[in-house]
Write a protein that holds these residues in place. Structure first.
Motif, mmCIF file in Angstrom:
data_model
loop_
_atom_site.group_PDB
_atom_site.id
_atom_site.type_symbol
_atom_site.label_atom_id
_atom_site.label_comp_id
_atom_site.label_asym_id
_atom_site.label_seq_id
_atom_site.Cartn_x
_atom_site.Cartn_y
_atom_site.Cartn_z
ATOM 1 N N ASN A 24 82.711 7.815 45.308
ATOM 2 C CA ASN A 24 82.440 7.081 44.075
ATOM 3 C C ASN A 24 81.603 7.955 43.155
ATOM 4 N N SER A 26 79.505 8.283 39.207
ATOM 5 C CA SER A 26 78.926 7.538 38.111
ATOM 6 C C SER A 26 78.821 8.479 36.927
ATOM 7 N N LYS A 71 87.021 1.109 39.591
ATOM 8 C CA LYS A 71 86.086 1.168 40.723
ATOM 9 C C LYS A 71 85.297 2.476 40.729
ATOM 10 N N SER A 73 86.262 5.285 41.605
ATOM 11 C CA SER A 73 86.472 5.869 42.929
ATOM 12 C C SER A 73 87.587 6.890 42.913
ATOM 13 N N ASN A 75 89.184 8.247 46.284
ATOM 14 C CA ASN A 75 89.205 8.374 47.744
ATOM 15 C C ASN A 75 90.292 9.332 48.203
#
Lengths: 111, 116
Positions: A24, A26, A71, A73, A75
């Motif tokens: 994740n 930001s 999200k 994200s 992954n």
């Protein structure tokens, strides 16, 4: 400033198991996302990258990653790991040409 | 394909000595970045150069300095070395200035510095 979180610090899997490593980030603006791999005693190598377009990115050695903007994200996944995938995996964000790395996830694959 | 070259690959120094690490980017790449990776740590950005000018600065100690030369290679100069400077120092290169599209950074093999 951007930051990157990798929640799994150490993952142990048996060969042929499926892998998903979380990442994740930001940052409020446009980012470019990367996964790098560092095999024992070796340097960082690029696995895959996302700049724009299809959020599902395919990389080398059967790895893929999915960018989910809502999200924050990115992954990393592999359907079936091999012993040779034993390495440390770093997620990274590039904003304004500065790359910020996550703390890394050590993957150990047991034969 | 040519990759980023770093020299030396290994370096052993004593406290308070100086060290110079060299980085040769991929041909045509005009931007160079330096990272420090301590034992068991993630790489930390130190400094970057574009077209021989410093473009960004991270957590580089004042004891360190760097420059990029006309052939785009870069040198990281480290003075008054401390035990805590022992780390793997990566150089990366990319093509293009800041802005879109962002270019991928390609990493060299690193220089492993041990300060005794």
């Amino acid at each position: 400033a951007q930051s990157v979180s990798q929640h799994n610090h150490h993952v142990i899997l048996s060969e042929a198991a499926s892998l998903e490593l979380g990442c994740n980030y930001s940052y409020g603006g446009t980012v470019n996302l990367f996964w790098y791999v560092q095999y024992p005693g070796q340097h960082l190598q690029l696995l895959l990258k996302y700049f724009s377009g299809d959020p599902l990115v395919k990389g080398i050695k059967g790895f893929e990653a999915e960018f989910i903007k809502s999200k924050f994200s990115f992954n990393l996944r592999k359907p079936s790991v091999q012993w040779s995938d034993t390495a440390e995996y770093f997620c990274a964000v590039n904003a304004h040409q500065k790359v910020t790395f996550g703390t890394g996830t050590k993957l150990q694959v047991i034969p | 394909a040519a990759g980023v070259i770093q020299s030396p690959r290994h370096l052993i120094k004593e406290k308070r000595e100086t060290a110079t690490l060299k980085c040769y980017p991929i041909p045509r790449h005009d931007t160079v970045y330096w990272y420090q990776q301590g034992p068991g740590q993630d790489p930390q950005f130190l400094i970057s150069f574009y077209e021989k000018m410093q473009s960004d600065k991270g957590s580089i100690p004042d004891r360190f300095s760097a420059q990029q030369f006309s052939d785009y290679h870069s040198e990281l100069n480290m003075s008054s070395l401390e035990l805590g400077d022992s780390a793997l120092y990566f150089c990366a290169s990319s093509l293009g200035p800041a802005g879109e599209p962002q270019e991928t950074q390609y990493f060299g093999p690193g220089t492993r510095l041990l300060v005794l």
